[in-house]
Design a protein around this motif. Structure first.
Motif, PDB file in Angstrom:
ATOM      1  N   ALA A  69       0.902  71.404  68.358  1.00 43.40           N
ATOM      2  CA  ALA A  69       1.821  72.085  69.274  1.00 43.40           C
ATOM      3  C   ALA A  69       1.188  72.239  70.658  1.00 43.40           C
ATOM      4  O   ALA A  69       1.849  72.032  71.685  1.00 43.40           O
ATOM      5  CB  ALA A  69       2.203  73.449  68.712  1.00 43.40           C
ATOM      6  N   TYR A  70      -0.094  72.567  70.684  1.00 43.59           N
ATOM      7  CA  TYR A  70      -0.825  72.678  71.954  1.00 43.59           C
ATOM      8  C   TYR A  70      -0.812  71.343  72.696  1.00 43.59           C
ATOM      9  O   TYR A  70      -0.572  71.282  73.898  1.00 43.59           O
ATOM     10  CB  TYR A  70      -2.264  73.124  71.655  1.00 43.59           C
ATOM     11  N   SER A  71      -1.042  70.266  71.967  1.00 40.08           N
ATOM     12  CA  SER A  71      -1.046  68.924  72.551  1.00 40.08           C
ATOM     13  C   SER A  71       0.338  68.540  73.081  1.00 40.08           C
ATOM     14  O   SER A  71       0.458  67.920  74.146  1.00 40.08           O
ATOM     15  CB  SER A  71      -1.513  67.911  71.517  1.00 40.08           C
ATOM     16  N   ILE A  72       1.388  68.896  72.357  1.00 41.46           N
ATOM     17  CA  ILE A  72       2.760  68.612  72.791  1.00 41.46           C
ATOM     18  C   ILE A  72       3.052  69.322  74.114  1.00 41.46           C
ATOM     19  O   ILE A  72       3.608  68.723  75.047  1.00 41.46           O
ATOM     20  CB  ILE A  72       3.774  69.024  71.706  1.00 41.46           C
ATOM     21  N   ILE A  73       2.663  70.585  74.220  1.00 41.97           N
ATOM     22  CA  ILE A  73       2.907  71.362  75.438  1.00 41.97           C
ATOM     23  C   ILE A  73       2.134  70.757  76.610  1.00 41.97           C
ATOM     24  O   ILE A  73       2.662  70.607  77.716  1.00 41.97           O
ATOM     25  CB  ILE A  73       2.527  72.835  75.228  1.00 41.97           C
ATOM     26  N   ARG A  74       0.882  70.370  76.381  1.00 44.94           N
ATOM     27  CA  ARG A  74       0.060  69.756  77.427  1.00 44.94           C
ATOM     28  C   ARG A  74       0.689  68.434  77.897  1.00 44.94           C
ATOM     29  O   ARG A  74       0.744  68.154  79.095  1.00 44.94           O
ATOM     30  CB  ARG A  74      -1.359  69.531  76.906  1.00 44.94           C
ATOM     31  N   THR A  75       1.190  67.632  76.958  1.00 42.41           N
ATOM     32  CA  THR A  75       1.810  66.352  77.290  1.00 42.41           C
ATOM     33  C   THR A  75       3.094  66.554  78.097  1.00 42.41           C
ATOM     34  O   THR A  75       3.348  65.814  79.055  1.00 42.41           O
ATOM     35  CB  THR A  75       2.117  65.566  76.006  1.00 42.41           C
ATOM     36  N   LEU A  76       3.890  67.554  77.737  1.00 41.25           N
ATOM     37  CA  LEU A  76       5.120  67.841  78.486  1.00 41.25           C
ATOM     38  C   LEU A  76       4.797  68.250  79.924  1.00 41.25           C
ATOM     39  O   LEU A  76       5.448  67.788  80.865  1.00 41.25           O
ATOM     40  CB  LEU A  76       5.920  68.946  77.791  1.00 41.25           C
ATOM     41  N   CYS A  77       3.800  69.114  80.099  1.00 37.68           N
ATOM     42  CA  CYS A  77       3.421  69.554  81.448  1.00 37.68           C
ATOM     43  C   CYS A  77       2.849  68.401  82.276  1.00 37.68           C
ATOM     44  O   CYS A  77       3.171  68.278  83.458  1.00 37.68           O
ATOM     45  CB  CYS A  77       2.416  70.704  81.360  1.00 37.68           C
TER      46      CYS A  77
ATOM     47  N   PRO B 158       9.237  60.889  82.969  1.00 47.14           N
ATOM     48  CA  PRO B 158       8.444  62.108  82.831  1.00 47.14           C
ATOM     49  C   PRO B 158       8.144  62.528  81.390  1.00 47.14           C
ATOM     50  O   PRO B 158       7.282  63.363  81.171  1.00 47.14           O
ATOM     51  CB  PRO B 158       9.304  63.159  83.534  1.00 47.14           C
ATOM     52  N   VAL B 159       8.853  61.973  80.408  1.00 43.16           N
ATOM     53  CA  VAL B 159       8.659  62.386  79.015  1.00 43.16           C
ATOM     54  C   VAL B 159       8.049  61.222  78.236  1.00 43.16           C
ATOM     55  O   VAL B 159       8.659  60.159  78.108  1.00 43.16           O
ATOM     56  CB  VAL B 159      10.000  62.824  78.375  1.00 43.16           C
ATOM     57  N   LEU B 160       6.836  61.416  77.724  1.00 43.96           N
ATOM     58  CA  LEU B 160       6.100  60.359  77.041  1.00 43.96           C
ATOM     59  C   LEU B 160       6.865  59.835  75.829  1.00 43.96           C
ATOM     60  O   LEU B 160       6.927  58.629  75.606  1.00 43.96           O
ATOM     61  CB  LEU B 160       4.717  60.869  76.617  1.00 43.96           C
ATOM     62  N   ASN B 161       7.467  60.711  75.034  1.00 45.65           N
ATOM     63  CA  ASN B 161       8.211  60.277  73.846  1.00 45.65           C
ATOM     64  C   ASN B 161       9.371  59.363  74.209  1.00 45.65           C
ATOM     65  O   ASN B 161       9.610  58.359  73.527  1.00 45.65           O
ATOM     66  CB  ASN B 161       8.734  61.477  73.059  1.00 45.65           C
ATOM     67  N   ASP B 162      10.093  59.680  75.276  1.00 42.45           N
ATOM     68  CA  ASP B 162      11.236  58.854  75.682  1.00 42.45           C
ATOM     69  C   ASP B 162      10.788  57.489  76.197  1.00 42.45           C
ATOM     70  O   ASP B 162      11.393  56.463  75.862  1.00 42.45           O
ATOM     71  CB  ASP B 162      12.053  59.566  76.774  1.00 42.45           C
ATOM     72  N   VAL B 163       9.723  57.454  76.989  1.00 42.35           N
ATOM     73  CA  VAL B 163       9.238  56.191  77.549  1.00 42.35           C
ATOM     74  C   VAL B 163       8.715  55.283  76.432  1.00 42.35           C
ATOM     75  O   VAL B 163       9.064  54.102  76.362  1.00 42.35           O
ATOM     76  CB  VAL B 163       8.144  56.443  78.613  1.00 42.35           C
ATOM     77  N   THR B 164       7.902  55.829  75.540  1.00 39.71           N
ATOM     78  CA  THR B 164       7.331  55.009  74.466  1.00 39.71           C
ATOM     79  C   THR B 164       8.391  54.577  73.455  1.00 39.71           C
ATOM     80  O   THR B 164       8.328  53.461  72.937  1.00 39.71           O
ATOM     81  CB  THR B 164       6.192  55.747  73.741  1.00 39.71           C
TER      82      THR B 164
ATOM     83  N   GLU C  47      -0.222  53.801  81.075  1.00 40.04           N
ATOM     84  CA  GLU C  47      -1.059  54.740  81.819  1.00 40.04           C
ATOM     85  C   GLU C  47      -0.303  56.015  82.153  1.00 40.04           C
ATOM     86  O   GLU C  47       0.919  56.043  82.136  1.00 40.04           O
ATOM     87  CB  GLU C  47      -1.577  54.106  83.112  1.00 40.04           C
ATOM     88  N   LYS C  48      -1.088  57.048  82.459  1.00 37.38           N
ATOM     89  CA  LYS C  48      -0.519  58.301  82.921  1.00 37.38           C
ATOM     90  C   LYS C  48      -0.303  58.165  84.417  1.00 37.38           C
ATOM     91  O   LYS C  48      -1.168  57.685  85.128  1.00 37.38           O
ATOM     92  CB  LYS C  48      -1.484  59.449  82.626  1.00 37.38           C
ATOM     93  N   GLY C  49       0.843  58.577  84.902  1.00 33.41           N
ATOM     94  CA  GLY C  49       1.175  58.439  86.315  1.00 33.41           C
ATOM     95  C   GLY C  49       2.271  57.400  86.480  1.00 33.41           C
ATOM     96  O   GLY C  49       2.337  56.435  85.754  1.00 33.41           O
ATOM     97  N   ILE C  50       3.120  57.614  87.469  1.00 36.05           N
ATOM     98  CA  ILE C  50       4.217  56.684  87.728  1.00 36.05           C
ATOM     99  C   ILE C  50       3.780  55.682  88.774  1.00 36.05           C
ATOM    100  O   ILE C  50       3.372  56.071  89.872  1.00 36.05           O
ATOM    101  CB  ILE C  50       5.494  57.428  88.154  1.00 36.05           C
ATOM    102  N   GLU C  51       3.859  54.414  88.423  1.00 32.93           N
ATOM    103  CA  GLU C  51       3.480  53.337  89.335  1.00 32.93           C
ATOM    104  C   GLU C  51       4.640  53.056  90.269  1.00 32.93           C
ATOM    105  O   GLU C  51       5.782  52.980  89.850  1.00 32.93           O
ATOM    106  CB  GLU C  51       3.123  52.086  88.543  1.00 32.93           C
TER     107      GLU C  51
ATOM    108  N   ASN D  43       2.986  64.305  86.500  1.00 32.18           N
ATOM    109  CA  ASN D  43       2.504  62.970  86.860  1.00 32.18           C
ATOM    110  C   ASN D  43       3.407  61.837  86.381  1.00 32.18           C
ATOM    111  O   ASN D  43       3.532  60.827  87.035  1.00 32.18           O
ATOM    112  CB  ASN D  43       1.099  62.729  86.279  1.00 32.18           C
ATOM    113  N   GLY D  44       4.002  61.965  85.201  1.00 32.52           N
ATOM    114  CA  GLY D  44       4.834  60.915  84.627  1.00 32.52           C
ATOM    115  C   GLY D  44       4.010  59.915  83.841  1.00 32.52           C
ATOM    116  O   GLY D  44       2.786  60.010  83.744  1.00 32.52           O
ATOM    117  N   TYR D  45       4.692  58.917  83.266  1.00 36.39           N
ATOM    118  CA  TYR D  45       4.050  57.895  82.445  1.00 36.39           C
ATOM    119  C   TYR D  45       4.640  56.531  82.786  1.00 36.39           C
ATOM    120  O   TYR D  45       5.815  56.422  83.120  1.00 36.39           O
ATOM    121  CB  TYR D  45       4.255  58.195  80.959  1.00 36.39           C
ATOM    122  N   THR D  46       3.806  55.493  82.670  1.00 31.49           N
ATOM    123  CA  THR D  46       4.217  54.121  82.963  1.00 31.49           C
ATOM    124  C   THR D  46       3.815  53.211  81.818  1.00 31.49           C
ATOM    125  O   THR D  46       2.694  53.291  81.329  1.00 31.49           O
ATOM    126  CB  THR D  46       3.551  53.606  84.264  1.00 31.49           C
TER     127      THR D  46
END
Length: 185
Positions: A73-81, A144-150, A180-184, A86-89
């Protein structure tokens, strides 16, 4: 077995400056410069508390199982923030041997046309706020959401799976090669 009570796991996550986190019953809402997202913690057995720009995650029991769930749960919250800040690419490569594959987006769908000479396009759904851009022989997914992008990348790769042929010989498809983390830009 010892009669001594074990300590219950508790962790505090410091929310970044530009991110706003609110808790409504079991629904955690996260808002940042790149957008908004939410996560339902109703079926995850942890206690959450948002106070003074900090999120406190507490296990409901002292067993190892609940310690692991609280860390998740801690990891999920950190990933959402991190996502709304920063976003994900993800970059995917279009591979073909004979028939040139074209990728188009339309109305929240990814259309993979001319895959192995097929007349009908193969269709994959775009999840959430993910943006899909086709640049030559690459497909770039950002959001912005890692689960949606992946999950969007996984759907595109699954839709271009070779059917009724030897997959060792027919290597056509769209494959992920960069993340990567961050939006290209």
């Amino acid at each position: 077995m010892s009669t001594k009570q074990e300590e219950i796991f508790e962790a505090t996550f410091e929310v970044p400056q530009k991110v706003k986190v609110t808790l409504d019953k079991h629904m955690l809402h996260v808002e940042g410069p790149l957008g908004k997202t939410h996560k339902n913690f109703k079926k995850i057995p942890v206690e959450l508390e948002v106070k003074d720009n900090k999120v406190r995650v507490r296990a409901i029991n002292s067993r190892k199982k609940y310690f692991a769930i609280a860390n998740t749960a801690y990891s999920i919250i950190r990933t959402l923030c991190d996502g709304v800040l920063n976003g994900y690419t993800i970059k995917m490569k279009i591979i073909y041997a004979h028939f040139p594959i074209t990728v188009k987006t339309k109305d929240g769908l990814v259309l993979v046309e001319n895959f192995q000479g097929e007349r009908a396009p193969r269709i994959a759904k775009i999840r959430g706020q993910t943006k899909v851009v086709s640049k030559g022989d690459e497909v770039v997914l950002t959001g912005p959401v890692l689960n949606d992008v992946t999950q969007t990348a996984a759907d595109i790769q699954a839709r271009t799976k070779v059917r009724n042929k030897d997959h060792r010989v027919f290597l056509d498809g769209i494959y992920q090669f960069y993340k990567e983390k961050g939006i290209e830009k």
